[in-house]
Write a protein that holds these residues in place. Structure first.
Motif, PDB file in Angstrom:
ATOM      1  N   ARG A 147      31.640  10.904  11.695  1.00 20.73           N
ATOM      2  CA  ARG A 147      31.458  11.279  10.354  1.00 20.73           C
ATOM      3  C   ARG A 147      32.647  10.671   9.582  1.00 20.73           C
ATOM      4  NH1 ARG A 147      30.350  17.266   8.229  1.00 20.73           N
ATOM      5  NH2 ARG A 147      29.232  18.241   9.626  1.00 20.73           N
ATOM      6  N   GLN A 163      21.427  17.564   6.517  1.00 22.28           N
ATOM      7  CA  GLN A 163      22.062  16.716   6.370  1.00 22.28           C
ATOM      8  C   GLN A 163      22.421  16.329   5.086  1.00 22.28           C
ATOM      9  OE1 GLN A 163      19.499  17.242   8.475  1.00 22.28           O
ATOM     10  NE2 GLN A 163      19.245  15.730   9.900  1.00 22.28           N
ATOM     11  N   TYR A 166      25.523  18.085   4.298  1.00 23.82           N
ATOM     12  CA  TYR A 166      26.713  17.244   4.965  1.00 23.82           C
ATOM     13  C   TYR A 166      27.089  16.288   4.422  1.00 23.82           C
ATOM     14  CZ  TYR A 166      26.139  20.907   8.865  1.00 23.82           C
ATOM     15  OH  TYR A 166      26.181  21.859   9.691  1.00 23.82           O
ATOM     16  N   GLU A 169      29.257  16.714   1.355  1.00 24.45           N
ATOM     17  CA  GLU A 169      30.525  17.322   1.903  1.00 24.45           C
ATOM     18  C   GLU A 169      31.632  16.031   2.297  1.00 24.45           C
ATOM     19  OE1 GLU A 169      29.980  19.975   5.230  1.00 24.45           O
ATOM     20  OE2 GLU A 169      29.064  21.575   3.724  1.00 24.45           O
TER      21      GLU A 169
END
Length: 287
Positions: A147, A163, A166, A169
């Protein structure tokens, strides 16, 4: 809220007693087994499921065929048969599945991540384990190891998937750290996102774990995993909260399949024993 088979009776309440005769053991006649569920189905006797059909080997179509294949369709056919129901698989884009179920165009989401945000409107009968992982071209030319390396890279995700959340984020984290933004590119399904990676339009794809493992197994010269996989919420059959009778029915029969060995046998036929749940639960996710 996590409900084990012992506690899931709260979903059925009086329904459990009412349905017990029609939903125990193997399927009875189609009419007898389907009658208690008729009010919960768009078409009596038919379970209409919705999915993108793009998560091989869990649930997918190929070669221009509309036939839904994979672990979860096989499990679905089995539990539907035991309930005396036919199954109709509707292939729609990932971001249209849950809205379509909530609008009663489809009876259930074939299998979607059992996440807290989704449990505001749906209940989930968990069916297999789930997870995500980053995939890159073989040789990892973009140098992505997890990540933390996504800032400044181009990333393929499937619209409406976990996903996507994510990625948003991580985008915020990049901005907060003063790093270059992620070029997030959303696609309608997994195969299209993978094609973008293969063709070099993106540096990395955030993929479903089962799909990624199958992809690397089938094409080791083209793809590899980047970083560690994350085990997340299980896939669950998504059912509107207004239809507890359907939730209870599917849960009861999947639990029977687990108990009699049918569930584990179907996963083994697809080489996916590692995705087997120890227990079939309603809203059993901690995510």
């Amino acid at each position: 809220m996590k409900l084990s088979p012992r506690r899931s009776a709260v979903f059925g309440g009086a329904l459990v007693a009412a349905f017990a005769l029609g939903l125990t053991g193997c399927a009875q006649s189609g009419a007898d087994a389907a009658d208690p569920l008729s009010a919960a189905l768009a078409e009596p006797g038919i379970l209409i499921t919705a999915d993108s059909g793009s998560v091989k080997p869990l649930k997918y179509t190929e070669g221009g065929s509309g036939e839904m294949k994979g672990v979860i369709p096989d499990l679905t056919r089995e539990y539907a048969e035991r309930l005396g129901l036919e199954v109709r698989f509707e292939k729609v884009s990932s971001d249209a599945v849950i809205p379509g179920v909530l609008a009663n165009r489809y009876d259930v989401a074939l299998a979607a991540g059992d996440f807290a945000e989704r449990r505001k409107t749906l209940d989930f009968v968990d069916i297999v384990k789930g997870g995500v992982v980053l995939v890159v071209q073989a040789g990892n030319p973009a140098g992505v190891t997890g990540r933390d390396d996504l800032c400044g890279r181009s990333l393929a995700i499937v619209k409406g998937s976990i996903q996507q959340g994510y990625a948003d984020e991580e985008q915020q984290a990049c901005t907060a750290a003063g790093k270059p933004a992620i070029d997030i590119q959303g696609y309608a399904d997994g195969p299209t996102a993978t094609l973008a990676l293969q063709s070099g339009r993106v540096d990395v794809e955030w993929s479903d774990l089962a799909v990624a493992n199958q992809l690397v197994k089938d094409s080791p010269d083209a793809f590899e995993l980047a970083g560690e996989a994350e085990l997340l919420a299980p896939y669950g059959v998504g059912i509107p909260k207004e239809k507890p009778e359907l939730t209870e029915a599917i849960h009861r029969v999947l639990a029977e399949m687990k108990a009699d060995g049918t569930y584990d046998r179907i996963l083994a036929e697809w080489g996916q024993e590692g995705l087997a749940l120890e227990e079939i639960e309603i809203n059993g996710s901690d995510f």
